[in-house]
Scaffold this motif. Structure first.
Motif, PDB file in Angstrom:
ATOM      1  N   ALA A  86       7.339  69.081  47.055  1.00  0.00           N
ATOM      2  CA  ALA A  86       5.901  69.060  46.866  1.00  0.00           C
ATOM      3  C   ALA A  86       5.481  69.378  45.549  1.00  0.00           C
ATOM      4  O   ALA A  86       4.395  68.662  45.178  1.00  0.00           O
ATOM      5  CB  ALA A  86       5.568  70.466  47.754  1.00  0.00           C
ATOM      6  N   VAL A  87       6.430  70.196  44.847  1.00  0.00           N
ATOM      7  CA  VAL A  87       5.976  70.418  43.512  1.00  0.00           C
ATOM      8  C   VAL A  87       5.958  69.175  42.645  1.00  0.00           C
ATOM      9  O   VAL A  87       5.283  68.869  41.506  1.00  0.00           O
ATOM     10  CB  VAL A  87       6.849  71.505  42.619  1.00  0.00           C
ATOM     11  N   VAL A  88       7.015  68.412  42.819  1.00  0.00           N
ATOM     12  CA  VAL A  88       7.273  67.064  42.207  1.00  0.00           C
ATOM     13  C   VAL A  88       5.963  65.971  42.053  1.00  0.00           C
ATOM     14  O   VAL A  88       5.406  65.402  41.554  1.00  0.00           O
ATOM     15  CB  VAL A  88       8.701  66.354  42.703  1.00  0.00           C
ATOM     16  N   MET A  89       5.643  66.084  43.686  1.00  0.00           N
ATOM     17  CA  MET A  89       4.436  65.141  44.095  1.00  0.00           C
ATOM     18  C   MET A  89       3.083  65.704  43.336  1.00  0.00           C
ATOM     19  O   MET A  89       2.211  64.735  42.997  1.00  0.00           O
ATOM     20  CB  MET A  89       4.065  65.236  45.604  1.00  0.00           C
ATOM     21  N   GLU A  90       3.131  67.135  43.084  1.00  0.00           N
ATOM     22  CA  GLU A  90       1.772  67.492  42.473  1.00  0.00           C
ATOM     23  C   GLU A  90       1.805  67.250  40.965  1.00  0.00           C
ATOM     24  O   GLU A  90       0.930  67.076  40.373  1.00  0.00           O
ATOM     25  CB  GLU A  90       1.533  69.025  42.648  1.00  0.00           C
ATOM     26  N   SER A  91       3.072  67.045  40.413  1.00  0.00           N
ATOM     27  CA  SER A  91       3.117  66.791  39.000  1.00  0.00           C
ATOM     28  C   SER A  91       3.024  65.378  38.734  1.00  0.00           C
ATOM     29  O   SER A  91       2.256  64.918  37.826  1.00  0.00           O
ATOM     30  CB  SER A  91       4.753  67.155  38.908  1.00  0.00           C
ATOM     31  N   ARG A  92       3.235  64.598  39.830  1.00  0.00           N
ATOM     32  CA  ARG A  92       2.915  63.036  39.785  1.00  0.00           C
ATOM     33  C   ARG A  92       1.556  62.883  39.651  1.00  0.00           C
ATOM     34  O   ARG A  92       0.951  61.967  39.299  1.00  0.00           O
ATOM     35  CB  ARG A  92       3.555  62.242  40.714  1.00  0.00           C
ATOM     36  N   GLY A  93       0.795  63.693  40.330  1.00  0.00           N
ATOM     37  CA  GLY A  93      -0.614  63.714  40.498  1.00  0.00           C
ATOM     38  C   GLY A  93      -1.482  64.030  39.377  1.00  0.00           C
ATOM     39  O   GLY A  93      -2.231  63.477  38.841  1.00  0.00           O
ATOM     40  N   ILE A  94      -0.732  65.033  38.742  1.00  0.00           N
ATOM     41  CA  ILE A  94      -1.187  65.401  37.319  1.00  0.00           C
ATOM     42  C   ILE A  94      -0.926  64.104  36.366  1.00  0.00           C
ATOM     43  O   ILE A  94      -1.950  63.912  35.700  1.00  0.00           O
ATOM     44  CB  ILE A  94      -0.517  66.537  36.694  1.00  0.00           C
ATOM     45  N   TYR A  95       0.134  63.712  36.262  1.00  0.00           N
ATOM     46  CA  TYR A  95       0.360  62.457  35.422  1.00  0.00           C
ATOM     47  C   TYR A  95      -0.613  61.326  35.601  1.00  0.00           C
ATOM     48  O   TYR A  95      -0.995  60.679  34.569  1.00  0.00           O
ATOM     49  CB  TYR A  95       1.890  61.783  35.630  1.00  0.00           C
ATOM     50  N   MET A  96      -0.730  60.971  36.903  1.00  0.00           N
ATOM     51  CA  MET A  96      -1.841  59.741  37.071  1.00  0.00           C
ATOM     52  C   MET A  96      -3.117  60.236  37.012  1.00  0.00           C
ATOM     53  O   MET A  96      -3.968  59.244  37.331  1.00  0.00           O
ATOM     54  CB  MET A  96      -1.274  59.344  38.448  1.00  0.00           C
ATOM     55  N   SER A  97      -3.743  61.287  37.030  1.00  0.00           N
ATOM     56  CA  SER A  97      -4.895  61.660  36.984  1.00  0.00           C
ATOM     57  C   SER A  97      -5.767  61.661  35.543  1.00  0.00           C
ATOM     58  O   SER A  97      -5.035  62.258  34.559  1.00  0.00           O
ATOM     59  CB  SER A  97      -5.231  63.386  37.313  1.00  0.00           C
ATOM     60  N   LEU A  98      -6.720  60.658  35.187  1.00  0.00           N
ATOM     61  CA  LEU A  98      -7.244  60.527  34.211  1.00  0.00           C
ATOM     62  C   LEU A  98      -8.326  61.625  33.854  1.00  0.00           C
ATOM     63  O   LEU A  98      -8.547  62.172  32.738  1.00  0.00           O
ATOM     64  CB  LEU A  98      -7.740  59.258  34.029  1.00  0.00           C
ATOM     65  N   ASP A  99      -9.086  61.878  35.112  1.00  0.00           N
ATOM     66  CA  ASP A  99     -10.194  63.015  35.039  1.00  0.00           C
ATOM     67  C   ASP A  99      -9.650  64.405  34.637  1.00  0.00           C
ATOM     68  O   ASP A  99      -8.632  64.661  35.665  1.00  0.00           O
ATOM     69  CB  ASP A  99     -10.775  62.903  36.388  1.00  0.00           C
ATOM     70  N   ARG A 100     -10.014  65.094  34.121  1.00  0.00           N
ATOM     71  CA  ARG A 100      -9.466  66.477  33.670  1.00  0.00           C
ATOM     72  C   ARG A 100      -9.323  67.325  34.988  1.00  0.00           C
ATOM     73  O   ARG A 100      -8.539  68.283  35.187  1.00  0.00           O
ATOM     74  CB  ARG A 100     -10.023  67.023  32.501  1.00  0.00           C
ATOM     75  N   ASN A 101     -10.646  67.371  35.599  1.00  0.00           N
ATOM     76  CA  ASN A 101     -10.963  68.135  36.830  1.00  0.00           C
ATOM     77  C   ASN A 101      -9.973  67.976  37.953  1.00  0.00           C
ATOM     78  O   ASN A 101      -9.653  68.802  38.635  1.00  0.00           O
ATOM     79  CB  ASN A 101     -12.461  68.036  37.271  1.00  0.00           C
ATOM     80  N   VAL A 102      -9.808  66.732  38.156  1.00  0.00           N
ATOM     81  CA  VAL A 102      -8.861  66.151  39.161  1.00  0.00           C
ATOM     82  C   VAL A 102      -7.492  66.812  38.905  1.00  0.00           C
ATOM     83  O   VAL A 102      -6.500  67.247  39.580  1.00  0.00           O
ATOM     84  CB  VAL A 102      -8.882  64.662  39.285  1.00  0.00           C
ATOM     85  N   ALA A 103      -7.165  66.589  37.590  1.00  0.00           N
ATOM     86  CA  ALA A 103      -5.713  67.114  37.089  1.00  0.00           C
ATOM     87  C   ALA A 103      -5.789  68.590  37.230  1.00  0.00           C
ATOM     88  O   ALA A 103      -4.586  69.146  37.519  1.00  0.00           O
ATOM     89  CB  ALA A 103      -5.256  66.644  35.586  1.00  0.00           C
ATOM     90  N   ARG A 104      -6.752  69.249  37.147  1.00  0.00           N
ATOM     91  CA  ARG A 104      -6.508  70.852  37.320  1.00  0.00           C
ATOM     92  C   ARG A 104      -6.517  71.026  38.676  1.00  0.00           C
ATOM     93  O   ARG A 104      -5.898  72.075  38.958  1.00  0.00           O
ATOM     94  CB  ARG A 104      -7.817  71.362  36.742  1.00  0.00           C
ATOM     95  N   ARG A 105      -6.966  70.493  39.696  1.00  0.00           N
ATOM     96  CA  ARG A 105      -6.732  70.651  41.047  1.00  0.00           C
ATOM     97  C   ARG A 105      -5.343  70.357  41.336  1.00  0.00           C
ATOM     98  O   ARG A 105      -4.860  71.327  42.040  1.00  0.00           O
ATOM     99  CB  ARG A 105      -7.788  69.833  42.018  1.00  0.00           C
ATOM    100  N   TYR A 106      -4.739  69.386  40.935  1.00  0.00           N
ATOM    101  CA  TYR A 106      -3.352  69.214  41.040  1.00  0.00           C
ATOM    102  C   TYR A 106      -2.472  70.324  40.375  1.00  0.00           C
ATOM    103  O   TYR A 106      -1.530  70.871  40.941  1.00  0.00           O
ATOM    104  CB  TYR A 106      -2.973  67.873  40.507  1.00  0.00           C
ATOM    105  N   ALA A 107      -2.837  70.925  39.161  1.00  0.00           N
ATOM    106  CA  ALA A 107      -2.246  72.000  38.636  1.00  0.00           C
ATOM    107  C   ALA A 107      -2.165  73.264  39.258  1.00  0.00           C
ATOM    108  O   ALA A 107      -1.436  73.857  39.574  1.00  0.00           O
ATOM    109  CB  ALA A 107      -2.753  72.153  37.229  1.00  0.00           C
ATOM    110  N   ASP A 108      -3.609  73.625  40.083  1.00  0.00           N
ATOM    111  CA  ASP A 108      -3.664  74.700  40.806  1.00  0.00           C
ATOM    112  C   ASP A 108      -2.783  74.624  42.041  1.00  0.00           C
ATOM    113  O   ASP A 108      -2.326  75.690  42.404  1.00  0.00           O
ATOM    114  CB  ASP A 108      -5.162  74.778  41.258  1.00  0.00           C
ATOM    115  N   ALA A 109      -2.909  73.364  42.666  1.00  0.00           N
ATOM    116  CA  ALA A 109      -1.927  73.335  43.766  1.00  0.00           C
ATOM    117  C   ALA A 109      -0.347  73.428  43.397  1.00  0.00           C
ATOM    118  O   ALA A 109       0.401  74.060  44.210  1.00  0.00           O
ATOM    119  CB  ALA A 109      -2.240  71.855  44.398  1.00  0.00           C
ATOM    120  N   GLN A 110      -0.060  72.967  42.304  1.00  0.00           N
ATOM    121  CA  GLN A 110       1.570  73.023  41.847  1.00  0.00           C
ATOM    122  C   GLN A 110       1.522  74.404  41.623  1.00  0.00           C
ATOM    123  O   GLN A 110       2.581  74.904  41.898  1.00  0.00           O
ATOM    124  CB  GLN A 110       1.715  72.441  40.577  1.00  0.00           C
ATOM    125  N   LEU A 111       0.873  75.168  40.870  1.00  0.00           N
ATOM    126  CA  LEU A 111       1.064  76.769  40.759  1.00  0.00           C
ATOM    127  C   LEU A 111       1.406  77.518  42.142  1.00  0.00           C
ATOM    128  O   LEU A 111       2.274  78.473  42.509  1.00  0.00           O
ATOM    129  CB  LEU A 111      -0.130  77.536  40.066  1.00  0.00           C
TER     130      LEU A 111
END
Length: 548
Positions: A70-95
């Motif tokens: 699950a953490v790896v999948m959230e990391s991939r979501g961060i890599y693939m997100s160009l929008d900073r707000n979307v990337a932050r949501r993936y980062a919060d979920a990863q934490l």
């Protein structure tokens, strides 16, 4: 049959030895069965503990693997997100996933045994690296953006940690799988112990059956034979052959005892010849017994007469609260009829009647509980109780030797009334002496020390009575006044002077020189020497000065 032949051979042994041997064999088998059952129970408990440990370890591997994925999948979501707000949501979920992963690994580590600690340590180190790295990635994503996270995480070093982590999980999974197989093989091997316990149980059942048959043919049946012969002897047929009398065990001794009884029946006639003598002796014993009873009755009559003529009411109880003796004075004192206050009655019936008449201050149950406590402690006690009708009863209680309780009740109303009258008279006399204008002084006849002074004496002396009581004239008056006072006092006590009032000019301790008239009276209690010396002093200073 073989079993019957075996049981018929038992008489050659002691019955006690036979039963003891059978009981010992049975006890050994039961002990072995119990030990086997306890061992099986212990092995079963260890088996389930190991099984639970392995199951918990397997669950931990699955949960850890799922959270890592699950953490790896959230990391991939961060890599693939160009929008900073979307990337932050993936980062919060990863934490959040990393926090869950840390908690699962901590619980897993608490369950790891010492044998697996060395294998678990590298895995825990890589997990810590994985969590630290992914946490830093989420922090950069939240503070900078997804590009910073890609620069940190998209590299061979990160992928190598992930690969090593997967290999550790596979090693642990293979280890726990091998242990599960070993545990299954152990469970299969325990079936042999079950068969052993089953065979031991069958052996115990067989031993019980053999013991029951042996007891039937070797003990019960011979006893029944002897009992039947005994019944026939009791019915009058004494020329019989006693069975089993040649056995050398306990059954043989019983049969020999019956044979002895049979032989003794022949001597019954001789015993009958002594019957007349025995009856004569019995008659003498009865006569002596009657004489002793008459003496006891006479003693009881004297005791009853003494109790009946007592001035006090008397009640005697046994240790259970039943009346042993009560006299008429007690019944009259509380108005209890003889049908209630009698030997054999319980004290609660008397207390209930007294409460009904209003002659008991407390509830019967409370009074009885307090009485039982005093009886239990064996505490003698003398109390005075005022009844509702105004009478004062003096009660003296004490325990009796061997248990029981005795109490005397006496009407003390007149004595207490006289004491109150005397107290009132004493109070009246004290009030009278305090309020007369003359000084009244009482001295001890031996020491001539002051034992009483009234208020007028305080005024005359110019001192409070606390400084006068207990002191002599020499302690208060100056010379030559103190010597003059003591001389007059001793002459009066020696009966060397008259008791007429005498005038003096006296220097008082705190009131200068006063002109007084003193009347001295010796006071005796009963016959004999005077105990006190009474001085009545009248201050005439003002009259003398007015006349001058």
């Amino acid at each position: 049959m073989p079993l019957r032949r075996f049981t018929t051979s038992l008489p050659s042994f002691s019955l006690n030895d036979t039963i003891s041997a059978a009981a010992a064999a049975f006890a050994v088998l039961v002990m072995l069965s119990t030990l086997g059952a306890l061992s099986a129970l212990r092995e079963q408990r260890l088996f389930y503990e190991r099984l639970e440990q392995l199951a918990a370890a397997s669950r931990n591997i699955e949960r850890t693997n799922a959270l890592i994925y699950a953490v790896v999948m959230e990391s991939r979501g961060i890599y693939m997100s160009l929008d900073r707000n979307v990337a932050r949501r993936y980062a919060d979920a990863q934490l959040g996933k990393l926090a869950q992963l840390a908690k699962v690994v901590a619980e897993w580590e608490a369950q790891v045994t010492e044998a697996d600690a060395a294998l678990f340590a590298p895995f825990r180190m890589r997990i810590d690296q994985f969590i630290a790295f992914r946490t830093e990635m989420a922090r950069r994503t939240i503070s900078i953006g997804s590009s910073a996270a890609r620069e940190l995480g998209d590299n061979d070093e990160n992928r190598a940690v992930r690969t090593a982590l997967n290999e550790d999980l596979e090693k642990l999974s293979r280890l726990y799988a091998a242990r599960t197989r070993e545990l299954g093989e152990t469970a299969d091997a325990r079936g042999v112990a079950s068969y052993f316990l089953g065979g031991l149980g069958l052996l115990i059942v067989a031993l019980i059956a053999a013991a029951a048959l042996a007891l039937r043919w070797g003990v019960l049946m011979p006893l029944l034979d002897i009992a039947r012969v005994t019944d026939r002897i009791a019915a009058g047929r004494i020329k019989l052959k006693i069975p089993h009398a040649r056995r050398h065990d306990e059954i043989g001794r019983v049969a020999q005892a019956v044979e002895t009884y049979q032989n003794g029946a022949f001597r019954l006639q001789e015993l009958e010849e002594h019957e007349v003598e025995i009856e004569r002796q019995y008659t003498d014993i009865l006569r002596q017994h009657e004489q002793l009873e008459q003496g006891a009755i006479s003693s009881q009559q004297r005791l009853d007469a003494a109790v009946a003529n007592m001035a006090q009411g008397l009640i005697m109880l046994d240790s259970f609260g039943y009346v042993l003796m009560v006299n008429e004075q007690y019944r009259k004192l509380y108005g209890v009829p003889a049908s209630i206050a009698k030997p054999g009655a319980h004290v609660r019936e008397i207390l209930a009647h007294r409460a009904k008449l209003g002659l008991l201050r407390e509830k019967p149950s409370d009074f009885l509980a307090a009485l039982r406590q005093r009886m239990k402690e064996g505490r003698a006690e003398i109390v005075e109780v005022e009844l509702a009708d105004g009478r004062i009863i003096r009660i003296s209680e004490r325990p009796m030797a061997g248990g029981g309780w005795i109490a005397t009740h006496e009407d003390f109303t007149a004595q207490r009334r006289n004491e109150r009258i005397l107290a009132r008279a004493e109070y009246f006399l004290a009030a009278l002496l305090e309020n007369i204008p003359q000084a009244v002084v009482a001295k001890d006849a031996q020491s001539l020390r002051y034992v009483f002074v009234n208020r007028a004496t305080e005024v005359l002396f110019g001192l409070p009575r606390a400084e006068i009581i207990g002191r002599a004239a020499r302690d208060l008056f100056p010379e030559p006044t103190c010597t003059l006072i003591e001389t007059f006092d001793r002459q009066l006590l020696a009966d060397e002077t008259d008791q007429t009032p005498k005038a003096h000019s006296v220097e008082m301790p705190g009131n200068r020189i006063r002109d007084v008239v003193v009347r001295r009276l010796p006071i005796s209690i009963g016959e004999g020497e005077p105990k006190f010396l009474l001085n009545i002093i009248e201050d005439r200073t003002a009259d003398q000065r007015a006349a001058a």
